[in-house]
Write a protein that holds these residues in place. Structure first.
Motif, PDB file in Angstrom:
ATOM      1  N   HIS A   8      -4.908  -9.427  -8.540  1.00 46.48           N
ATOM      2  CA  HIS A   8      -5.230  -9.326  -7.117  1.00 46.48           C
ATOM      3  C   HIS A   8      -6.708  -9.001  -6.924  1.00 46.48           C
ATOM      4  O   HIS A   8      -7.400  -9.611  -6.110  1.00 46.48           O
ATOM      5  CB  HIS A   8      -4.398  -8.219  -6.480  1.00 46.48           C
ATOM      6  CG  HIS A   8      -3.602  -8.665  -5.298  1.00 46.48           C
ATOM      7  ND1 HIS A   8      -2.496  -8.011  -4.889  1.00 46.48           N
ATOM      8  CD2 HIS A   8      -3.765  -9.677  -4.424  1.00 46.48           C
ATOM      9  CE1 HIS A   8      -1.989  -8.586  -3.824  1.00 46.48           C
ATOM     10  NE2 HIS A   8      -2.751  -9.608  -3.530  1.00 46.48           N
ATOM     11  N   PHE A   9      -7.187  -7.990  -7.663  1.00 47.66           N
ATOM     12  CA  PHE A   9      -8.582  -7.582  -7.554  1.00 47.66           C
ATOM     13  C   PHE A   9      -9.515  -8.728  -7.917  1.00 47.66           C
ATOM     14  O   PHE A   9     -10.538  -8.935  -7.253  1.00 47.66           O
ATOM     15  CB  PHE A   9      -8.872  -6.377  -8.455  1.00 47.66           C
ATOM     16  CG  PHE A   9     -10.328  -6.038  -8.518  1.00 47.66           C
ATOM     17  CD1 PHE A   9     -10.969  -5.457  -7.434  1.00 47.66           C
ATOM     18  CD2 PHE A   9     -11.080  -6.317  -9.648  1.00 47.66           C
ATOM     19  CE1 PHE A   9     -12.322  -5.150  -7.472  1.00 47.66           C
ATOM     20  CE2 PHE A   9     -12.435  -6.027  -9.696  1.00 47.66           C
ATOM     21  CZ  PHE A   9     -13.053  -5.441  -8.605  1.00 47.66           C
ATOM     22  N   THR A  12     -10.890 -11.114  -5.288  1.00 49.23           N
ATOM     23  CA  THR A  12     -11.951 -10.708  -4.376  1.00 49.23           C
ATOM     24  C   THR A  12     -13.288 -11.073  -5.003  1.00 49.23           C
ATOM     25  O   THR A  12     -13.634 -10.584  -6.068  1.00 49.23           O
ATOM     26  CB  THR A  12     -11.893  -9.189  -4.099  1.00 49.23           C
ATOM     27  OG1 THR A  12     -10.587  -8.862  -3.638  1.00 49.23           O
ATOM     28  CG2 THR A  12     -12.919  -8.785  -3.061  1.00 49.23           C
ATOM     29  N   ASP A  13     -14.037 -11.943  -4.338  1.00 48.07           N
ATOM     30  CA  ASP A  13     -15.307 -12.436  -4.865  1.00 48.07           C
ATOM     31  C   ASP A  13     -16.450 -11.639  -4.235  1.00 48.07           C
ATOM     32  O   ASP A  13     -16.805 -11.852  -3.076  1.00 48.07           O
ATOM     33  CB  ASP A  13     -15.448 -13.929  -4.553  1.00 48.07           C
ATOM     34  CG  ASP A  13     -16.564 -14.597  -5.326  1.00 48.07           C
ATOM     35  OD1 ASP A  13     -17.294 -13.914  -6.081  1.00 48.07           O
ATOM     36  OD2 ASP A  13     -16.716 -15.827  -5.185  1.00 48.07           O
ATOM     37  N   ILE A  14     -16.984 -10.687  -5.007  1.00 47.23           N
ATOM     38  CA  ILE A  14     -18.070  -9.831  -4.533  1.00 47.23           C
ATOM     39  C   ILE A  14     -19.347 -10.254  -5.251  1.00 47.23           C
ATOM     40  O   ILE A  14     -19.402 -10.260  -6.483  1.00 47.23           O
ATOM     41  CB  ILE A  14     -17.767  -8.341  -4.787  1.00 47.23           C
ATOM     42  CG1 ILE A  14     -16.451  -7.957  -4.091  1.00 47.23           C
ATOM     43  CG2 ILE A  14     -18.926  -7.464  -4.316  1.00 47.23           C
ATOM     44  CD1 ILE A  14     -15.942  -6.572  -4.423  1.00 47.23           C
ATOM     45  N   GLN A  64     -31.263  -5.738  -1.648  1.00 50.31           N
ATOM     46  CA  GLN A  64     -30.097  -6.406  -2.203  1.00 50.31           C
ATOM     47  C   GLN A  64     -28.847  -5.642  -1.782  1.00 50.31           C
ATOM     48  O   GLN A  64     -28.857  -4.409  -1.727  1.00 50.31           O
ATOM     49  CB  GLN A  64     -30.179  -6.485  -3.728  1.00 50.31           C
ATOM     50  CG  GLN A  64     -31.156  -7.531  -4.206  1.00 50.31           C
ATOM     51  CD  GLN A  64     -30.923  -7.905  -5.650  1.00 50.31           C
ATOM     52  OE1 GLN A  64     -30.903  -7.061  -6.523  1.00 50.31           O
ATOM     53  NE2 GLN A  64     -30.752  -9.197  -5.888  1.00 50.31           N
ATOM     54  N   VAL A  65     -27.791  -6.397  -1.462  1.00 48.19           N
ATOM     55  CA  VAL A  65     -26.534  -5.809  -1.005  1.00 48.19           C
ATOM     56  C   VAL A  65     -25.367  -6.523  -1.667  1.00 48.19           C
ATOM     57  O   VAL A  65     -25.492  -7.656  -2.126  1.00 48.19           O
ATOM     58  CB  VAL A  65     -26.400  -5.903   0.535  1.00 48.19           C
ATOM     59  CG1 VAL A  65     -27.387  -4.981   1.222  1.00 48.19           C
ATOM     60  CG2 VAL A  65     -26.577  -7.325   1.032  1.00 48.19           C
ATOM     61  N   LEU A  66     -24.224  -5.838  -1.690  1.00 47.82           N
ATOM     62  CA  LEU A  66     -23.000  -6.434  -2.222  1.00 47.82           C
ATOM     63  C   LEU A  66     -22.205  -7.029  -1.065  1.00 47.82           C
ATOM     64  O   LEU A  66     -21.984  -6.353  -0.057  1.00 47.82           O
ATOM     65  CB  LEU A  66     -22.160  -5.390  -2.949  1.00 47.82           C
ATOM     66  CG  LEU A  66     -22.833  -4.742  -4.160  1.00 47.82           C
ATOM     67  CD1 LEU A  66     -21.914  -3.698  -4.776  1.00 47.82           C
ATOM     68  CD2 LEU A  66     -23.224  -5.779  -5.180  1.00 47.82           C
ATOM     69  N   CYS A  67     -21.784  -8.288  -1.229  1.00 46.57           N
ATOM     70  CA  CYS A  67     -21.085  -9.017  -0.175  1.00 46.57           C
ATOM     71  C   CYS A  67     -19.772  -9.581  -0.690  1.00 46.57           C
ATOM     72  O   CYS A  67     -19.724 -10.126  -1.791  1.00 46.57           O
ATOM     73  CB  CYS A  67     -21.935 -10.200   0.313  1.00 46.57           C
ATOM     74  SG  CYS A  67     -23.550  -9.756   0.928  1.00 46.57           S
ATOM     75  N   VAL A  68     -18.727  -9.461   0.119  1.00 44.24           N
ATOM     76  CA  VAL A  68     -17.481 -10.169  -0.167  1.00 44.24           C
ATOM     77  C   VAL A  68     -17.655 -11.555   0.446  1.00 44.24           C
ATOM     78  O   VAL A  68     -17.868 -11.685   1.650  1.00 44.24           O
ATOM     79  CB  VAL A  68     -16.260  -9.445   0.432  1.00 44.24           C
ATOM     80  CG1 VAL A  68     -14.981 -10.213   0.113  1.00 44.24           C
ATOM     81  CG2 VAL A  68     -16.188  -8.002  -0.078  1.00 44.24           C
ATOM     82  N   GLY A 107     -26.533 -13.972  -6.045  1.00 42.11           N
ATOM     83  CA  GLY A 107     -25.334 -14.744  -6.357  1.00 42.11           C
ATOM     84  C   GLY A 107     -24.551 -14.184  -7.532  1.00 42.11           C
ATOM     85  O   GLY A 107     -23.441 -14.622  -7.807  1.00 42.11           O
ATOM     86  N   SER A 108     -25.114 -13.174  -8.223  1.00 42.79           N
ATOM     87  CA  SER A 108     -24.392 -12.572  -9.362  1.00 42.79           C
ATOM     88  C   SER A 108     -23.089 -11.978  -8.868  1.00 42.79           C
ATOM     89  O   SER A 108     -23.027 -11.337  -7.822  1.00 42.79           O
ATOM     90  CB  SER A 108     -25.235 -11.467 -10.022  1.00 42.79           C
ATOM     91  OG  SER A 108     -26.403 -11.995 -10.586  1.00 42.79           O
ATOM     92  N   LYS A 109     -22.033 -12.179  -9.674  1.00 46.73           N
ATOM     93  CA  LYS A 109     -20.686 -11.736  -9.305  1.00 46.73           C
ATOM     94  C   LYS A 109     -20.415 -10.345  -9.875  1.00 46.73           C
ATOM     95  O   LYS A 109     -20.764 -10.055 -11.017  1.00 46.73           O
ATOM     96  CB  LYS A 109     -19.658 -12.725  -9.849  1.00 46.73           C
ATOM     97  CG  LYS A 109     -18.222 -12.414  -9.463  1.00 46.73           C
ATOM     98  CD  LYS A 109     -17.295 -13.519  -9.946  1.00 46.73           C
ATOM     99  CE  LYS A 109     -15.844 -13.153  -9.812  1.00 46.73           C
ATOM    100  NZ  LYS A 109     -15.310 -13.208  -8.499  1.00 46.73           N
ATOM    101  N   LEU A 110     -19.806  -9.484  -9.054  1.00 42.11           N
ATOM    102  CA  LEU A 110     -19.366  -8.185  -9.518  1.00 42.11           C
ATOM    103  C   LEU A 110     -18.218  -8.396 -10.497  1.00 42.11           C
ATOM    104  O   LEU A 110     -17.240  -9.071 -10.169  1.00 42.11           O
ATOM    105  CB  LEU A 110     -18.904  -7.321  -8.340  1.00 42.11           C
ATOM    106  CG  LEU A 110     -18.395  -5.920  -8.694  1.00 42.11           C
ATOM    107  CD1 LEU A 110     -19.540  -5.038  -9.148  1.00 42.11           C
ATOM    108  CD2 LEU A 110     -17.691  -5.311  -7.503  1.00 42.11           C
ATOM    109  N   ILE A 111     -18.357  -7.815 -11.681  1.00 44.47           N
ATOM    110  CA  ILE A 111     -17.298  -7.982 -12.697  1.00 44.47           C
ATOM    111  C   ILE A 111     -16.791  -6.643 -13.164  1.00 44.47           C
ATOM    112  O   ILE A 111     -17.380  -5.633 -12.931  1.00 44.47           O
ATOM    113  CB  ILE A 111     -17.788  -8.814 -13.907  1.00 44.47           C
ATOM    114  CG1 ILE A 111     -19.052  -8.217 -14.501  1.00 44.47           C
ATOM    115  CG2 ILE A 111     -18.041 -10.231 -13.476  1.00 44.47           C
ATOM    116  CD1 ILE A 111     -19.495  -8.856 -15.788  1.00 44.47           C
TER     117      ILE A 111
END
Length: 111
Positions: A8-9, A12-14, A64-68, A107-111
């Motif tokens: 599920h987590f 979510t594309d952050i 820079q900010v984190l975006c869903v 564009g880097s993805k939170l992993i």
């Protein structure tokens, strides 16, 4: 709080992006800015953010900010928000933006 699965987590594309433009948003019910965020390969995306108490327009540009990025669009008044800029409430209920500790490629993805 209900638990979710790891699967599920992962849905979510952050992503990280850099704020490149900030405009006043006087039509918003709660004080907010209109943001344009550069998400690298995902392009420029618009968002509405209720961060007017802690941030001026000038200091937001370049942050820079984190975006869903996969929540879908949301109509906010006459403005179409394309991504959710994330943050935390402080003790006084002001929004503090979620940011990476050091600069990373847009564009880097939170992993």
């Amino acid at each position: 709080m209900e638990e979710i699965t790891w699967q599920h987590f992962q849905q979510t594309d952050i992503r990280v992006g850099t704020i490149v433009e900030v405009q006043e948003f006087p039509e918003a019910r709660k004080p907010a800015y209109k943001l344009v965020v550069d998400l690298g390969p995902l392009g420029l995306k618009k968002s509405s953010a209720q961060v007017t108490k802690l941030y001026s327009k000038e200091e937001l540009v370049g942050k820079q900010v984190l975006c869903v990025v996969n929540l879908g669009k949301k109509q906010v008044g006459k403005f179409m928000s394309e991504v959710l800029v994330t943050g935390f409430e402080d003790e006084e209920k002001n929004i503090v933006l979620a940011q990476p500790a050091t600069k990373v490629p847009n564009g880097s993805k939170l992993i």
